[in-house]
Design a protein around this motif. Structure first.
Motif, mmCIF file in Angstrom:
data_model
loop_
_atom_site.group_PDB
_atom_site.id
_atom_site.type_symbol
_atom_site.label_atom_id
_atom_site.label_comp_id
_atom_site.label_asym_id
_atom_site.label_seq_id
_atom_site.Cartn_x
_atom_site.Cartn_y
_atom_site.Cartn_z
ATOM 1 N N THR A 19 0.870 -1.173 0.000
ATOM 2 C CA THR A 19 0.000 0.000 0.000
ATOM 3 C C THR A 19 0.906 1.222 0.000
ATOM 4 O OG1 THR A 19 -1.867 -1.043 1.139
ATOM 5 C CG2 THR A 19 -1.663 1.347 1.327
ATOM 6 N N VAL A 20 0.683 2.135 -0.919
ATOM 7 C CA VAL A 20 1.546 3.304 -1.065
ATOM 8 C C VAL A 20 0.837 4.534 -0.489
ATOM 9 C CG1 VAL A 20 2.776 4.801 -2.678
ATOM 10 C CG2 VAL A 20 2.567 2.349 -3.152
ATOM 11 N N VAL A 21 1.534 5.253 0.373
ATOM 12 C CA VAL A 21 1.050 6.547 0.856
ATOM 13 C C VAL A 21 1.979 7.604 0.283
ATOM 14 C CG1 VAL A 21 0.514 7.981 2.848
ATOM 15 C CG2 VAL A 21 0.196 5.496 2.975
ATOM 16 N N THR A 22 1.429 8.521 -0.477
ATOM 17 C CA THR A 22 2.255 9.528 -1.137
ATOM 18 C C THR A 22 1.490 10.841 -1.236
ATOM 19 O OG1 THR A 22 3.656 9.949 -3.080
ATOM 20 C CG2 THR A 22 1.537 8.870 -3.480
ATOM 21 N N LEU A 48 -2.630 5.754 -1.890
ATOM 22 C CA LEU A 48 -3.351 6.799 -1.156
ATOM 23 C C LEU A 48 -2.598 8.108 -1.325
ATOM 24 C CD1 LEU A 48 -4.052 4.814 2.139
ATOM 25 C CD2 LEU A 48 -5.493 5.010 0.106
ATOM 26 N N ARG A 49 -3.268 9.117 -1.870
ATOM 27 C CA ARG A 49 -2.636 10.412 -2.133
ATOM 28 C C ARG A 49 -3.188 11.440 -1.147
ATOM 29 N NH1 ARG A 49 0.053 9.674 -6.791
ATOM 30 N NH2 ARG A 49 -0.670 8.022 -8.182
ATOM 31 N N THR A 50 -2.295 12.092 -0.441
ATOM 32 C CA THR A 50 -2.701 13.003 0.623
ATOM 33 C C THR A 50 -2.394 14.457 0.284
ATOM 34 O OG1 THR A 50 -0.621 13.142 1.850
ATOM 35 C CG2 THR A 50 -1.965 11.163 2.194
ATOM 36 N N ASP A 51 -2.927 15.325 1.094
ATOM 37 C CA ASP A 51 -2.561 16.740 1.044
ATOM 38 C C ASP A 51 -1.156 16.896 1.623
ATOM 39 O OD1 ASP A 51 -2.678 19.463 0.741
ATOM 40 O OD2 ASP A 51 -4.365 19.776 2.114
ATOM 41 N N ARG A 108 -1.728 10.781 9.377
ATOM 42 C CA ARG A 108 -3.194 10.732 9.479
ATOM 43 C C ARG A 108 -3.757 9.638 8.569
ATOM 44 N NH1 ARG A 108 -4.581 15.899 7.923
ATOM 45 N NH2 ARG A 108 -3.900 16.607 9.976
ATOM 46 N N ALA A 109 -3.188 9.508 7.368
ATOM 47 C CA ALA A 109 -3.660 8.486 6.427
ATOM 48 C C ALA A 109 -3.403 7.075 6.962
ATOM 49 C CB ALA A 109 -2.974 8.667 5.074
ATOM 50 N N VAL A 110 -2.233 6.863 7.557
ATOM 51 C CA VAL A 110 -1.917 5.543 8.117
ATOM 52 C C VAL A 110 -2.789 5.257 9.336
ATOM 53 C CG1 VAL A 110 -0.121 4.119 9.147
ATOM 54 C CG2 VAL A 110 0.443 5.623 7.238
ATOM 55 N N ALA A 111 -2.981 6.257 10.177
ATOM 56 C CA ALA A 111 -3.828 6.063 11.360
ATOM 57 C C ALA A 111 -5.249 5.655 10.958
ATOM 58 C CB ALA A 111 -3.859 7.350 12.181
#
Length: 412
Positions: A19-22, A48-51, A108-111
């Motif tokens: 799972t990619v958080v970027t 998952l693309r975050t601010d 926040r995305a991982v939480a």
């Protein structure tokens, strides 16, 4: 970016579900973008693309520059007083770096994922920017997740550190962050043996057994197109970023001398990517302007095509402290192109060792004009009897991205 992308590309086939958080590209700021590489992310991989919260928009407004600086300021060889001030601010008030504004969004995305009951066997953080490692440190503290810290470059020993003009308190804090990351990570990956040596010396608490070298590499699928060196010129190509820090003046002088000695041989240079104004001036001063082609940044696959349509390849290692462990990612794609490689950089470096092991060339010290000229003349002599100087052998295959991802899987 290439390293993380290629790991993600090959992990699913090797039994690991990433799972990619970027960062959302609409929210982040980058010196360059290559949208074509999105096609390499496997269809089943969740991204998952975050601010983010970064100061680069303000930087562009205040400096009136369209392009934000590279990590090492390679695109800002001659800086104004205002830009030097920004370097000082960056080095003392944005620690470890200005990308840290992304961390709270990523955490926040991982939480959210974990609150939904998702379970993960490990987290991998890749840097620079080294602020990303603080995300792994926080996840380790909060959730006890097994943590792999992938250090693509040194941290406090990185070659442009002195340009940041850090005060003593800033140096102390930066070193403290580095030490915390190295001490708490379960596994530390580096891209070269010398970088591993540098990082191991940061704390007496560090166990050598958790430090592993997985170099960068090349993706075999990128090299399916045929090699077609030109028949009308002996063409030497450089791809990527290059500035005065790379000290290629003597190499340029040797190219000019070789061209004068062999007027019947059409010797040409080609630079693809970001070339500083200082290097352009060095090319002109050597009398090579008429023999040199400058091309802007191109998508990755197009860049590979330029490698394969060359006679030989040029790479350079910046003339900076602790450069024995600098292994430019391009070295492995150069090896996969199977062209003779002219490397300007320290003899005995990790790059020099790899080139010699693969029989692809060697590193020439920055001032060794005589050795550079001799090597160029040997290429000219070979080219006069055979227009295709492509190298035999398969020693480079150990650096395929799939083989390197297999090493990562064992560590995970």
């Amino acid at each position: 970016m290439q390293r993380s992308l290629k790991f993600v590309k090959h992990l699913p086939a090797l039994g690991v579900e990433p799972t990619v958080v970027t960062v959302d590209p609409e929210r982040g700021a980058y010196p360059v973008l290559d949208e074509s590489l999105l096609a390499e992310v496997p269809a089943g991989v969740r991204v998952l693309r975050t601010d983010t919260s970064e100061p680069f928009g303000s930087y562009k407004k205040l400096t009136r520059r369209e392009q934000i600086p590279y990590g090492g300021f390679a695109n800002e060889s001659k800086t104004s007083l205002t830009q030097r001030l920004f370097k000082f601010v960056r080095g003392n008030f944005f620690l470890p770096d200005p990308r840290r504004g992304w961390n709270r969004h990523a955490l926040r995305a991982v939480a959210k994922l974990l609150a939904q009951g998702e379970q993960f066997d490990a987290v991998l953080t890749s840097s620079p920017p080294h602020s990303t490692q603080l995300i792994g440190l926080e996840l380790k503290k909060r959730y006890g997740l097994r943590w792999v810290a992938d250090m693509r470059d040194p941290w406090t020993d990185i070659y442009y550190q002195q340009e940041l003009h850090q005060t003593a308190p800033a140096r102390w804090l930066d070193a403290r962050y580095e030490r915390q990351v190295l001490e708490h990570a379960d596994v530390v990956l580096t891209t070269s043996p010398d970088t591993r040596r540098l990082l191991l010396g940061k704390s007496k608490k560090l166990e050598p057994s958790k430090f592993h070298v997985i170099p960068n590499g090349y993706d075999e699928s990128d090299f399916r197109q045929p090699s077609t060196p030109p028949t009308d010129a002996l063409l030497i190509t450089h791809t990527g970023t290059i500035s005065e820090t790379y000290h290629v003046q003597e190499l340029l002088r040797a190219v000019a001398a070789c061209a004068q000695r062999h007027p019947a041989v059409p010797l040409r240079l080609r630079f693809v990517g970001k070339v500083s104004e200082g290097v352009r001036q060095q090319v002109a001063a050597a009398g090579l302007a008429g023999r040199t082609e400058f091309l802007p940044f191109v998508p990755h696959q197009e860049s590979v095509g330029y490698l394969l349509r060359s006679t030989a390849l040029l790479m350079a290692i910046p003339d900076v402290p602790n450069n024995l462990g600098i292994l430019p990612g391009k070295i492995f794609e150069y090896l996969a192109a199977r062209k003779p490689i002219i490397c300007v950089g320290p003899a005995g470096s990790d790059a020099d060792e790899i080139l010699r092991q693969c029989g692809a060339g060697q590193a020439f010290p920055y001032l060794d004009y005589t050795a550079m000229l001799a090597y160029l003349e040997s290429l000219v002599a070979q080219w006069q009897t055979n227009l295709n100087l492509d190298l035999p052998g398969s020693a480079h295959t150990r650096y395929s991205r799939r083989a390197l991802t297999e090493q990562l899987v064992k560590l995970l």
